[in-house]
Design a protein around this motif. Sequence first.
Motif, PDB file in Angstrom:
ATOM      1  N   ALA A   1     -10.668  28.098  -8.439  1.00 48.12           N
ATOM      2  CA  ALA A   1     -12.038  28.141  -8.975  1.00 48.12           C
ATOM      3  C   ALA A   1     -12.651  29.516  -8.734  1.00 48.12           C
ATOM      4  N   LEU A   2     -12.409  30.068  -7.560  1.00 49.01           N
ATOM      5  CA  LEU A   2     -12.930  31.401  -7.244  1.00 49.01           C
ATOM      6  C   LEU A   2     -12.319  32.448  -8.176  1.00 49.01           C
ATOM      7  N   ALA A   3     -11.000  32.374  -8.360  1.00 51.38           N
ATOM      8  CA  ALA A   3     -10.311  33.334  -9.238  1.00 51.38           C
ATOM      9  C   ALA A   3     -10.886  33.256 -10.657  1.00 51.38           C
ATOM     10  N   TRP A   4     -11.074  32.040 -11.159  1.00 46.37           N
ATOM     11  CA  TRP A   4     -11.627  31.880 -12.512  1.00 46.37           C
ATOM     12  C   TRP A   4     -13.054  32.391 -12.586  1.00 46.37           C
ATOM     13  N   SER A   5     -13.821  32.181 -11.536  1.00 45.23           N
ATOM     14  CA  SER A   5     -15.222  32.630 -11.558  1.00 45.23           C
ATOM     15  C   SER A   5     -15.291  34.159 -11.626  1.00 45.23           C
ATOM     16  N   ARG A   6     -14.221  34.803 -11.142  1.00 40.48           N
ATOM     17  CA  ARG A   6     -14.198  36.276 -11.174  1.00 40.48           C
ATOM     18  C   ARG A   6     -13.758  36.819 -12.517  1.00 40.48           C
ATOM     19  N   CYS A   7     -12.960  36.031 -13.260  1.00 36.83           N
ATOM     20  CA  CYS A   7     -12.507  36.605 -14.540  1.00 36.83           C
ATOM     21  C   CYS A   7     -13.259  36.057 -15.749  1.00 36.83           C
TER      22      CYS A   7
ATOM     23  N   SER B   1     -17.109  10.773   9.516  1.00 38.43           N
ATOM     24  CA  SER B   1     -18.421  11.283   9.106  1.00 38.43           C
ATOM     25  C   SER B   1     -18.360  12.795   8.898  1.00 38.43           C
ATOM     26  N   GLU B   2     -17.169  13.364   9.111  1.00 37.76           N
ATOM     27  CA  GLU B   2     -17.009  14.823   9.052  1.00 37.76           C
ATOM     28  C   GLU B   2     -16.665  15.337   7.665  1.00 37.76           C
ATOM     29  N   VAL B   3     -16.569  14.429   6.680  1.00 34.71           N
ATOM     30  CA  VAL B   3     -16.024  14.841   5.384  1.00 34.71           C
ATOM     31  C   VAL B   3     -16.772  16.035   4.771  1.00 34.71           C
ATOM     32  N   ALA B   4     -18.095  16.041   4.898  1.00 36.66           N
ATOM     33  CA  ALA B   4     -18.872  17.113   4.274  1.00 36.66           C
ATOM     34  C   ALA B   4     -18.631  18.456   4.962  1.00 36.66           C
ATOM     35  N   THR B   5     -18.656  18.451   6.289  1.00 34.43           N
ATOM     36  CA  THR B   5     -18.451  19.725   7.006  1.00 34.43           C
ATOM     37  C   THR B   5     -17.014  20.218   6.848  1.00 34.43           C
ATOM     38  N   GLU B   6     -16.055  19.282   6.919  1.00 41.19           N
ATOM     39  CA  GLU B   6     -14.651  19.684   6.756  1.00 41.19           C
ATOM     40  C   GLU B   6     -14.401  20.257   5.368  1.00 41.19           C
ATOM     41  N   THR B   7     -14.962  19.592   4.363  1.00 38.05           N
ATOM     42  CA  THR B   7     -14.753  20.041   2.991  1.00 38.05           C
ATOM     43  C   THR B   7     -15.378  21.407   2.761  1.00 38.05           C
ATOM     44  N   SER B   8     -16.609  21.586   3.223  1.00 41.44           N
ATOM     45  CA  SER B   8     -17.237  22.886   2.971  1.00 41.44           C
ATOM     46  C   SER B   8     -16.571  23.995   3.783  1.00 41.44           C
ATOM     47  N   GLN B   9     -16.045  23.632   4.943  1.00 42.95           N
ATOM     48  CA  GLN B   9     -15.329  24.634   5.745  1.00 42.95           C
ATOM     49  C   GLN B   9     -14.056  25.112   5.031  1.00 42.95           C
TER      50      GLN B   9
ATOM     51  N   ILE C   1     -13.431  25.049   1.845  1.00 44.17           N
ATOM     52  CA  ILE C   1     -13.803  25.803   0.659  1.00 44.17           C
ATOM     53  C   ILE C   1     -14.295  27.210   1.055  1.00 44.17           C
ATOM     54  N   ALA C   2     -15.045  27.250   2.158  1.00 41.69           N
ATOM     55  CA  ALA C   2     -15.548  28.544   2.652  1.00 41.69           C
ATOM     56  C   ALA C   2     -14.385  29.437   3.081  1.00 41.69           C
ATOM     57  N   GLU C   3     -13.360  28.846   3.670  1.00 47.02           N
ATOM     58  CA  GLU C   3     -12.188  29.619   4.120  1.00 47.02           C
ATOM     59  C   GLU C   3     -11.544  30.404   2.987  1.00 47.02           C
ATOM     60  N   VAL C   4     -11.545  29.830   1.792  1.00 44.58           N
ATOM     61  CA  VAL C   4     -10.951  30.558   0.660  1.00 44.58           C
ATOM     62  C   VAL C   4     -12.014  31.338  -0.125  1.00 44.58           C
ATOM     63  N   GLY C   5     -13.255  31.287   0.349  1.00 42.75           N
ATOM     64  CA  GLY C   5     -14.315  32.102  -0.250  1.00 42.75           C
ATOM     65  C   GLY C   5     -14.948  31.516  -1.496  1.00 42.75           C
ATOM     66  N   CYS C   6     -14.747  30.219  -1.708  1.00 45.34           N
ATOM     67  CA  CYS C   6     -15.256  29.581  -2.925  1.00 45.34           C
ATOM     68  C   CYS C   6     -16.631  28.968  -2.681  1.00 45.34           C
ATOM     69  N   PRO C   7     -17.629  29.275  -3.530  1.00 43.77           N
ATOM     70  CA  PRO C   7     -18.922  28.615  -3.395  1.00 43.77           C
ATOM     71  C   PRO C   7     -18.792  27.127  -3.767  1.00 43.77           C
TER      72      PRO C   7
END
Length: 292
Positions: A102-108, A127-135, A137-143
């Motif tokens: 998704a990040l790559a596509w957003s750049r091109c 109950s960690e699903v939201a924090t784990e998921t955003s973490q 996604i953040a690791e690969v730099g994707c908003p």
Amino acid sequence: KRHEGREHRYALFNPDMHARALADMELERDLRHALKQQELMLYYQPIVRLADGAITGFEALVRWRHPQHGMVPPNRFIPLAEDTLLILDISRFVLREAGRQALAWSRCFERAPIVNVNLSGRQFISSEVATETSQLIAEVGCPPALINIEITESAILTNKALALAGMEGLHAQGFKLSMDDFGTGYSSLSYLHEFPFDSIKIDQSFVSRLTREPRTAAIVTAILRLAETLEKRVIAEGIETPDQLAALQRLGCAGGQGYLFSPPVEASAAEALYKQPSWILPSSAGSGNGTV
Ligand code: C2E
Ligand code: MG
Ligand code: MG
Ligand code: MG
């Protein structure tokens, strides 16, 4: 005597069940291996705006290239992965890979396609699903705004309170949310306004009956009206024929997905479709006030 005893024990099993259990054990072993050996990959299926045929996003669908058995369909290994909790590792892979793409596509592309990711109900037990998921996604730099999480109603059913907390967390982090396979469960209607869904995906069983059963057309019409009132976008799944497309356009369904446009394809082919779709949609505008 010993022989008889053994036969007796085996008689307690249905031979098919026995074969199935063995096959599952083998599959589980291979799946653990697959995660390490990078045998899993994502295919992408276009999600199309029915008014003009533009691709607005893609659904990421996991594929397993088994070295001996070839492509193993997700319906064969996802349930097993859920039972063994291997689904947690699979989802980590899927989120990272989808986020990276998704990040790559957003750049091109000027207008970035949204990438839909399926999460299993098992993930909402924690109950960690939201924090784990955003973490992840953040690791690969994707908003998070580039990612749309799909969850089925049956997944919610397992534990409604945790599912709601998880979905609200994801929503607060900026993810988009869809209810997948809408209409196949029991309480879709109440979940629809209780959960922070942006969109609903009408199950393909409705789409396939739409042009054959007036009753189904009435149900789909009602779903579309309700969605409009609740301000949810609707995507119809499994569009296979021009007739189904025409009916959905006529009813005012915003989005669609299906073999009529494209099956799930590799990322490079998905990208080519995004640049230039292989279809030209007959516009619904010429067909009058929805009376044709
Ligand atoms: P789903 O999320 O409802 O995905 C839609 C399924 O319908 C996909 O099957 C897709 O290939 C298929 N499909 C799309 N268009 C058509 C059409 O026009 N006609 C027909 N007959 N089928 C169509 P697929 O890829 O085999 O996935 C099956 C299910 O496996 C998915 O249903 C989803 O529940 C699950 N799944 C797939 N990938 C993942 C994943 O990464 N994570 C999780 N948790 N589940 C996944
Ligand atoms: Mg889905
Ligand atoms: Mg679905
Ligand atoms: Mg499905």
